[in-house]
Each structure stands twice: as structure tokens, then as C-alpha cells.
Write a protein that holds these residues in place. Structure first.
Motif, short mmCIF file in Angstrom:
data_model
loop_
_atom_site.label_atom_id
_atom_site.label_comp_id
_atom_site.label_asym_id
_atom_site.label_seq_id
_atom_site.Cartn_x
_atom_site.Cartn_y
_atom_site.Cartn_z
N LEU A 96 0.84 -1.20 0.00
CA LEU A 96 0.00 0.00 0.00
C LEU A 96 0.87 1.25 0.00
O LEU A 96 0.58 2.21 -0.73
N ASP A 97 1.94 1.22 0.81
CA ASP A 97 2.88 2.35 0.83
C ASP A 97 3.51 2.56 -0.55
O ASP A 97 3.63 3.70 -1.03
N ASP A 98 3.89 1.46 -1.20
CA ASP A 98 4.47 1.55 -2.55
C ASP A 98 3.47 2.14 -3.54
O ASP A 98 3.82 2.94 -4.41
N MET A 99 2.22 1.74 -3.43
CA MET A 99 1.17 2.26 -4.33
C MET A 99 0.99 3.77 -4.13
O MET A 99 0.82 4.51 -5.11
N GLU A 100 1.04 4.22 -2.88
CA GLU A 100 0.91 5.66 -2.62
C GLU A 100 2.08 6.43 -3.23
O GLU A 100 1.89 7.49 -3.83
N ARG A 101 3.29 5.92 -3.07
CA ARG A 101 4.47 6.58 -3.66
C ARG A 101 4.38 6.60 -5.18
O ARG A 101 4.70 7.60 -5.83
N ALA A 102 3.91 5.49 -5.77
CA ALA A 102 3.77 5.43 -7.23
C ALA A 102 2.74 6.45 -7.70
O ALA A 102 2.93 7.12 -8.73
N GLN A 103 1.65 6.57 -6.96
CA GLN A 103 0.61 7.53 -7.33
C GLN A 103 1.16 8.96 -7.28
O GLN A 103 0.87 9.77 -8.17
N GLN A 104 1.94 9.27 -6.27
CA GLN A 104 2.54 10.61 -6.17
C GLN A 104 3.53 10.84 -7.31
O GLN A 104 3.58 11.94 -7.88
N ASN A 105 4.32 9.85 -7.67
CA ASN A 105 5.29 10.01 -8.76
C ASN A 105 4.61 10.16 -10.10
O ASN A 105 5.09 10.91 -10.96
N ILE A 106 3.51 9.44 -10.31
CA ILE A 106 2.79 9.54 -11.59
C ILE A 106 2.20 10.94 -11.74
O ILE A 106 2.23 11.53 -12.82
N ALA A 107 1.69 11.50 -10.65
CA ALA A 107 1.09 12.83 -10.69
C ALA A 107 2.15 13.91 -10.97
O ALA A 107 1.85 14.90 -11.64
N SER A 108 3.36 13.72 -10.49
CA SER A 108 4.38 14.76 -10.66
C SER A 108 5.30 14.51 -11.87
O SER A 108 6.09 15.35 -12.23
N SER A 109 5.19 13.36 -12.51
CA SER A 109 6.08 13.02 -13.62
C SER A 109 5.27 12.67 -14.86
O SER A 109 4.18 12.13 -14.78
N ASP A 110 5.87 12.95 -16.00
CA ASP A 110 5.23 12.62 -17.27
C ASP A 110 5.84 11.35 -17.88
O ASP A 110 5.44 10.94 -18.96
#
Length: 190
Positions: A96-110
Motif C-alpha cells: 500500500l505504501d508503494d502504491m501511494e508513492r507510485a501515485q505521487q510520482n505519476i502525478a508529478s512526472s510525465d
């Protein structure tokens, strides 16, 4: 002769006299025996009543002990049901922690390739974690249709070589410790 006559009645009287006191003694003995029997009957009754009271007390205690045991077992079962999945949930928290980090990275990266790679890693980690807890995905590709493991959602007319075989999987099925957790929904050839 008179002496004999006198003696005879005296003997008879003596015998009667002797007999009568014996009978009186027997009557007295019978009365004493009856009193003793009544006492023993009363004693026996008292002993029986005491034993009955003791047995009732033991029975009530056993019933109370069993009731307490049953309540404790029900409480333990309820705790297991409520908290049985704690280990699984604890093992899923890092994912779940990994999914949250991935979601944050997707939002800030193209960068879609990096996001895809991250999601693949998280998905692999999830499958490994669930596998450690006994979850296994059913293999269905080109397998024979088995109603114990599969649910047919459609039947497609196919050649004789594909008859009774799984053509496509609509929804994956899962086994939990070799027991069907969810049947695989499949398309079967006819």
C-alpha cells in the motif's frame, strides 16, 4: 399320683411361664428391631438425600463450567474471525505504501515508462506476498474444462481439437491452500 398330677400341671405352668416370657422378650426384641430398622431407614434416607444434594451440586457446577467454557470458545472464535486477517493485512501494508508513492510520482512526472515499471514491480510484490499466504492463481490456458475449478460463461463452436478446452479466461480464478477461493470464469470450446 397326686404328686405326679401336681407335678405335671406345674411343669405345664412352668412351660407356659417359660414360653410367655420368651414371647414377651421376642416382642420386645421385635420392637427394638423395628425401632432400629426405622432408625436405619431414616439414616439411609438422610444419607440418600445428602448424596442427592451432593450430586445436584456437582451437576450444577459442571453445567456452569461447561457454559463458561462455551462462552470462552465463542469469544475466541469471534476474535479469530475479527483478527484472523491481521497477518495478511500487515504484509500488505508495504505494498500500500508503494502504491501511494507510485501515485505521487505519476502525478508529478510525465514519464509513463517509469510509472509502468514501478506498477509492474508493485504488482509482482503483491503477487509474491499473497502467494506466501497460500493464494495461487489458477492456470487456465488450453486446459480441459473442469466444473470443480471453472465456471463457463460462454461456449464457442470450435473444431474437434478444441472441444471441451478453455478458449479464453474472462476472470481469473484463485486457490487458497489448494482450495478453490474463486472459480475461474472461462469461455469453453464446443
Amino acid at each position: 399320683m397326686c404328686n405326679n398330677k401336681n407335678e405335671e400341671p406345674q411343669q405345664t405352668n412352668t412351660e407356659e411361664t417359660i414360653v410367655q416370657p420368651e414371647e414377651k422378650e421376642l416382642n420386645t426384641d421385635n420392637t427394638e428391631e423395628k425401632v432400629e430398622e426405622e432408625k436405619t431407614d431414616a439414616d439411609k434416607l438422610a444419607e440418600a438425600e445428602a448424596e442427592i444434594a451432593d450430586l445436584k451440586d456437582k451437576l450444577l457446577r459442571q453445567v456452569a463450567d461447561f457454559t463458561n467454557y462455551r462462552r470462552q470458545q465463542q469469544k475466541n472464535i469471534a476474535d479469530l474471525i475479527l483478527n484472523g486477517g491481521v497477518k495478511v493485512i500487515e504484509s500488505l501494508l508495504p505494498i500500500l505504501d508503494d502504491m501511494e508513492r507510485a501515485q505521487q510520482n505519476i502525478a508529478s512526472s510525465d514519464d509513463i515508462a517509469t510509472a509502468r515499471e514501478g506498477l509492474d514491480m508493485i504488482f509482482s510484490k503483491l503477487q509474491n506476498t499473497l502467494g506466501k499466504h497460500g493464494l495461487k492463481k489458477m492456470e487456465t490456458a488450453d486446459m480441459a474444462f473442469d466444473t470443480d475449478f471453472h465456471e463457463a460463461v460462454a461456449i464457442l463452436p470450435m473444431g474437434e481439437d478444441k472441444k471441451g478446452l478453455i478458449i479464453d479466461t474472462v476472470q481469473a480464478g484463485y486457490l487458497m491452500n489448494d482450495k478453490v477461493l474463486r472459480h475461474a470464469k472461462v469461455v469453453v470450446g464446443q
